[in-house]
Write a protein that holds these residues in place. Sequence first.
Motif, PDB file in Angstrom:
ATOM      1  N   LYS A  59       0.840  -1.307  -0.092  1.00 58.46           N
ATOM      2  CA  LYS A  59       0.068   0.005  -0.154  1.00 58.46           C
ATOM      3  C   LYS A  59       0.740   1.462   0.043  1.00 58.46           C
ATOM      4  CE  LYS A  59      -3.673   2.334   2.559  1.00 58.46           C
ATOM      5  NZ  LYS A  59      -4.590   2.165   3.615  1.00 58.46           N
ATOM      6  N   GLU A  60       2.087   1.276   0.790  1.00 62.64           N
ATOM      7  CA  GLU A  60       2.992   2.412   0.822  1.00 62.64           C
ATOM      8  C   GLU A  60       3.650   2.667  -0.333  1.00 62.64           C
ATOM      9  OE1 GLU A  60       3.693   2.657   5.805  1.00 62.64           O
ATOM     10  OE2 GLU A  60       4.980   1.242   4.263  1.00 62.64           O
ATOM     11  N   ILE A  61       3.891   1.501  -1.120  1.00 63.75           N
ATOM     12  CA  ILE A  61       4.753   1.576  -2.271  1.00 63.75           C
ATOM     13  C   ILE A  61       3.843   2.217  -3.434  1.00 63.75           C
ATOM     14  CG2 ILE A  61       5.796   0.281  -4.157  1.00 63.75           C
ATOM     15  CD1 ILE A  61       6.680  -1.704  -1.825  1.00 63.75           C
ATOM     16  N   LYS A  62       2.485   1.605  -3.366  1.00 65.28           N
ATOM     17  CA  LYS A  62       1.667   2.275  -4.426  1.00 65.28           C
ATOM     18  C   LYS A  62       1.279   3.633  -4.339  1.00 65.28           C
ATOM     19  CE  LYS A  62      -0.397  -2.351  -5.535  1.00 65.28           C
ATOM     20  NZ  LYS A  62      -1.748  -3.171  -5.551  1.00 65.28           N
ATOM     21  N   ARG A  63       1.160   4.175  -3.098  1.00 65.74           N
ATOM     22  CA  ARG A  63       1.007   5.502  -2.682  1.00 65.74           C
ATOM     23  C   ARG A  63       2.152   6.207  -3.090  1.00 65.74           C
ATOM     24  NH1 ARG A  63       0.126   6.870   3.392  1.00 65.74           N
ATOM     25  NH2 ARG A  63       0.044   4.681   3.226  1.00 65.74           N
ATOM     26  N   ALA A  64       3.463   5.922  -2.847  1.00 64.83           N
ATOM     27  CA  ALA A  64       4.573   6.607  -3.446  1.00 64.83           C
ATOM     28  C   ALA A  64       4.634   6.735  -4.908  1.00 64.83           C
ATOM     29  CB  ALA A  64       5.679   6.190  -2.955  1.00 64.83           C
ATOM     30  N   GLU A  65       4.259   5.651  -5.665  1.00 65.92           N
ATOM     31  CA  GLU A  65       4.110   5.581  -7.146  1.00 65.92           C
ATOM     32  C   GLU A  65       3.059   6.514  -7.654  1.00 65.92           C
ATOM     33  OE1 GLU A  65       3.931   1.643  -8.072  1.00 65.92           O
ATOM     34  OE2 GLU A  65       6.270   1.108  -7.926  1.00 65.92           O
ATOM     35  N   LYS A  66       1.900   6.473  -7.060  1.00 66.70           N
ATOM     36  CA  LYS A  66       0.756   7.467  -7.187  1.00 66.70           C
ATOM     37  C   LYS A  66       1.190   8.881  -7.079  1.00 66.70           C
ATOM     38  CE  LYS A  66      -4.044   8.402  -6.426  1.00 66.70           C
ATOM     39  NZ  LYS A  66      -5.289   7.856  -5.487  1.00 66.70           N
ATOM     40  N   HIS A  67       1.887   9.064  -6.135  1.00 61.97           N
ATOM     41  CA  HIS A  67       2.238  10.585  -5.714  1.00 61.97           C
ATOM     42  C   HIS A  67       3.270  10.878  -6.704  1.00 61.97           C
ATOM     43  CE1 HIS A  67       3.271  14.075  -3.450  1.00 61.97           C
ATOM     44  NE2 HIS A  67       4.444  13.677  -3.426  1.00 61.97           N
ATOM     45  N   ALA A  68       4.277  10.127  -7.171  1.00 62.93           N
ATOM     46  CA  ALA A  68       5.204  10.438  -8.114  1.00 62.93           C
ATOM     47  C   ALA A  68       4.400  10.584  -9.562  1.00 62.93           C
ATOM     48  CB  ALA A  68       6.173   9.441  -8.130  1.00 62.93           C
ATOM     49  N   ALA A  69       3.590   9.843  -9.841  1.00 63.33           N
ATOM     50  CA  ALA A  69       3.011  10.132 -11.183  1.00 63.33           C
ATOM     51  C   ALA A  69       2.070  11.327 -11.290  1.00 63.33           C
ATOM     52  CB  ALA A  69       2.012   8.639 -11.415  1.00 63.33           C
ATOM     53  N   LYS A  70       1.305  11.538 -10.038  1.00 60.98           N
ATOM     54  CA  LYS A  70       0.851  12.845  -9.984  1.00 60.98           C
ATOM     55  C   LYS A  70       1.715  13.945 -10.195  1.00 60.98           C
ATOM     56  CE  LYS A  70      -2.771  15.110  -6.968  1.00 60.98           C
ATOM     57  NZ  LYS A  70      -3.477  15.032  -5.739  1.00 60.98           N
ATOM     58  N   ALA A  71       2.879  14.139  -9.437  1.00 58.59           N
ATOM     59  CA  ALA A  71       3.583  15.011  -9.329  1.00 58.59           C
ATOM     60  C   ALA A  71       4.313  15.291 -10.887  1.00 58.59           C
ATOM     61  CB  ALA A  71       4.769  14.833  -8.457  1.00 58.59           C
ATOM     62  N   ALA A  72       4.325  14.302 -11.718  1.00 58.38           N
ATOM     63  CA  ALA A  72       4.870  14.244 -12.729  1.00 58.38           C
ATOM     64  C   ALA A  72       4.029  14.997 -14.016  1.00 58.38           C
ATOM     65  CB  ALA A  72       5.236  12.742 -13.423  1.00 58.38           C
ATOM     66  N   THR A  73       2.459  14.769 -13.634  1.00 56.92           N
ATOM     67  CA  THR A  73       1.765  15.716 -14.522  1.00 56.92           C
ATOM     68  C   THR A  73       1.581  17.036 -14.133  1.00 56.92           C
ATOM     69  OG1 THR A  73      -0.363  14.828 -13.029  1.00 56.92           O
ATOM     70  CG2 THR A  73       0.430  13.101 -14.804  1.00 56.92           C
ATOM     71  N   LYS A  74       1.961  17.308 -12.902  1.00 54.97           N
ATOM     72  CA  LYS A  74       1.921  18.756 -12.483  1.00 54.97           C
ATOM     73  C   LYS A  74       2.956  19.771 -13.113  1.00 54.97           C
ATOM     74  CE  LYS A  74      -0.750  18.212  -8.169  1.00 54.97           C
ATOM     75  NZ  LYS A  74      -0.557  18.390  -6.832  1.00 54.97           N
ATOM     76  N   SER A  75       3.851  19.229 -13.796  1.00 53.77           N
ATOM     77  CA  SER A  75       4.814  20.025 -14.455  1.00 53.77           C
ATOM     78  C   SER A  75       4.502  21.138 -15.015  1.00 53.77           C
ATOM     79  CB  SER A  75       6.095  18.961 -15.207  1.00 53.77           C
ATOM     80  OG  SER A  75       7.072  19.989 -15.721  1.00 53.77           O
ATOM     81  N   PRO A  76       4.713  22.131 -14.845  1.00 60.31           N
ATOM     82  CA  PRO A  76       4.436  23.626 -15.760  1.00 60.31           C
ATOM     83  C   PRO A  76       5.442  23.739 -17.072  1.00 60.31           C
ATOM     84  CG  PRO A  76       6.036  24.433 -13.910  1.00 60.31           C
ATOM     85  CD  PRO A  76       5.775  22.784 -13.864  1.00 60.31           C
ATOM     86  N   LEU A  77       6.373  22.825 -17.263  1.00 59.69           N
ATOM     87  CA  LEU A  77       7.037  23.140 -18.567  1.00 59.69           C
ATOM     88  C   LEU A  77       6.360  22.623 -19.765  1.00 59.69           C
ATOM     89  CD1 LEU A  77      10.504  21.650 -16.886  1.00 59.69           C
ATOM     90  CD2 LEU A  77       9.634  23.978 -17.185  1.00 59.69           C
ATOM     91  N   SER A  78       6.489  23.015 -20.868  1.00 61.88           N
ATOM     92  CA  SER A  78       6.092  22.396 -22.219  1.00 61.88           C
ATOM     93  C   SER A  78       7.089  21.372 -22.434  1.00 61.88           C
ATOM     94  CB  SER A  78       6.211  23.562 -23.196  1.00 61.88           C
ATOM     95  OG  SER A  78       7.652  23.821 -23.367  1.00 61.88           O
TER      96      SER A  78
END
Length: 111
Positions: A59-78
Motif C-alpha cells: 500500500k505504501e509503495i503504491k501510494r508513493a508511485e501514485k504521488h510520483a505520477a501525480k507530481a509528474a503530471t503537474k509539471s509547468p514545463l512545455s
Amino acid sequence: MSIEIDWSAFVSVFIAALIGAVAIVSFYATGLRLLVRAGRIPVVSPAEFTDAITILSEKEIKRAEKHAAKAATKSPLSEGQKKIALLGAYGCFALCGAAVLAGVLLIVFNH
C-alpha cells in the motif's frame, strides 16, 4: 630514521579531492533536479530484507508511485522544455561519470 612530509603535495591532493567531490556531487544533484523537472521522477521500490529496519507495505509503495505520477503530471514545463531538461540531466550524469573516470585514470596511470 626521520620521516619528512611533503606538505605542498599533501595540500594539492587535498584540494584536488575536494574539488572532485564537490564536482561529482554537484553534477549528480543537478542531474536529479533536471530529471524531476523533466517529469521522470525516479521511484525506486525498496528492497525487502529479512533484517531490514523498515519494510514498506504494498500500500505504501503504491501510494508513493501514485504521488510520483501525480507530481509528474503537474509539471509547468512545455514538452520542449521537458526534453531540454531531460537532455541536461543526461549531460550532468555523463559529466559525473566522466569525473569519476578521470579520477580513476589519474590513480591508475599517474603514480
